[in-house]
Design an enzyme around this catalytic site. Structure first.
Site: not given
Ligand SMILES: NC(=O)c1ccc[n+]([C@@H]2O[C@H](COP(=O)([O-])OP(=O)(O)OC[C@H]3O[C@@H](n4cnc5c(N)ncnc54)[C@H](O)[C@@H]3O)[C@@H](O)[C@H]2O)c1
Length: 360
Positions: A149, A174
């Site tokens: 991130s 985080y």
């Molecule tokens: N969306 C953003 O702006 C952004 C920015 C930087 C990093 N990220 C990273 O990208 C990745 C995806 O993000 P996103 O926006 O799709 O978030 P999101 O929360 O929509 O997706 C994450 C999914 O992982 C599942 N999850 C969480 N913990 C879990 C576990 N222990 N076991 C199994 N499933 C689990 C959740 O139910 C969720 O559906 C994440 O790692 C997030 O930290 C996202």
């Protein structure tokens, strides 16, 4: 090493999540065998996760070349992760499952350690042991891609943010877990010659996105006629990235595993890579809000004479937040011949139209 996605088994963790769902949809189009795992937690509205799974299953049962298998499970459960690796023998793993959100980590630290640290460690261990199962047909995991991130940059004073910058001063738990993922991946790449690539995502937005993120929360509040809070008195810049651009970057990265080779000491040089993936064009939060407002009016979510100014409250910065994010995408362009390009208005229009139809 160039890999193919067609007929490859791609294990996507967090497949019911915003990015995992969008990536899985694209992989189905490319003929991949997608195995999705998600624990379906209720950090935000579970019905959105269910809707994403419904669309995925619908697509997989239609004309697509690919297939989709969903496993409800938690990556912090080592036995569950091991049995998925054993059963499905993934060629490419994309770890997107994580507890996201900077502010939530202040009150809910446990879940960040469980999902982001223990969960990622379980993925690394299962990847390492996938090579024990290699035979004439299966080669073990050929590429591990994982989400990091932009928050790892904390209050980095130098812009744009480069993966060469020292990022040892996280300002949220985080961010600390995401930086830890990069360190853990590096050690596993070195010790077990695992090709791995980390991607630092910069504020990803788009249709069927995350209700906990600012743009979505703003839409919810404005629709209810409530005021929205603009932190740091609007003196905030974010490098927003449209979700389709993230998916394009992800598929390009997935097929390009870092090469394995030995160093002068005869030991493997870690096949490890790390990229920023962001638009490289930070936008002032107030400009962002004004385009969002216009697009919400255009999509019929807000009345056309809606007074945006009257619904904005300028407030101080919050703990864990950073004033600016700005991706240096030179390395991504050099190695993947790609940089995100969707402009904010196009992306927010797609979001606003989806929002209008979903919540009509
Ligand atoms: N969306 C953003 O702006 C952004 C920015 C930087 C990093 N990220 C990273 O990208 C990745 C995806 O993000 P996103 O926006 O799709 O978030 P999101 O929360 O929509 O997706 C994450 C999914 O992982 C599942 N999850 C969480 N913990 C879990 C576990 N222990 N076991 C199994 N499933 C689990 C959740 O139910 C969720 O559906 C994440 O790692 C997030 O930290 C996202």
């Amino acid at each position: 090493m160039d890999l193919s996605l067609e007929n490859s088994v791609c294990l996507i963790t967090g497949a019911a999540g915003f990015i995992g769902y969008n990536l899985s949809m694209r992989l189905l189009d490319m003929g991949a065998i997608v195995i999705g795992i998600d624990n379906m937690n209720d950090y935000y509205d579970v019905s959105l996760k269910e809707e994403r799974l419904r669309i995925l299953e619908d697509k997989a049962s239609g004309e697509t070349e690919g297939s989709f298998t969903f496993v409800k499970g938690d990556i912090s459960d080592k036995a569950a992760v091991d049995s998925i690796f054993e059963e499905y023998k993934p060629d490419i793993v994309v770890n997107l499952a994580a507890q996201a959100g900077v502010r939530y980590s202040i009150d809910h630290p446990d879940v960040y350690i469980a999902s982001n640290i223990i969960g990622f460690y379980n993925i690394l261990e299962a990847t390492r042991h996938s090579y024990d199962r290699a035979d004439g047909q299966y080669m073990g995991v050929r590429h591990l891609v994982y989400a990091s991130s932009s928050s790892v940059y904390g209050q980095n004073a130098k812009i744009p943010f480069s993966t060469e910058d020292k990022v040892d001063e996280p300002v949220s738990l985080y961010a600390a877990t995401k930086k830890s993922n990069e360190l853990l991946a590096h050690s596993y790449s070195k010790l077990y010659n695992i090709p791995s690539t980390g991607l630092r995502f910069f504020t990803v937005y788009g249709p069927i996105g995350r209700p906990d993120m600012a743009y979505f929360g703003f839409a919810d509040k404005l629709k209810r006629g409530e005021n929205i809070k603009i932190f740091n008195y609007g003196n905030c810049q974010r490098d927003f990235t449209y979700v389709d651009d993230i998916v394009e970057g992800l598929v390009r990265v997935m097929v390009k595993a870092p090469d394995k080779h030995d160093g002068e000491d005869g030991l493997p040089v870690p096949p490890y890579a790390l990229y920023n993936i962001g638009g490289g064009r930070p936008v002032n939060l107030l400009d962002f809000v004004s385009i969002l407002g216009e697009e919400l009016m255009g999509a019929g979510v807000l009345p056309t004479d809606f007074d945006m100014e009257a619904h904005m409250e300028l407030v101080p910065m919050q703990r864990g937040d950073v004033p600016v994010t700005y991706a240096d995408t030179e390395a991504l362009e050099r190695d993947m011949d790609y940089r995100p390009s969707t402009d904010l208005r196009t992306g927010l229009r797609a979001f606003a139209r989806w929002y209008a139809s979903f919540y009509k």
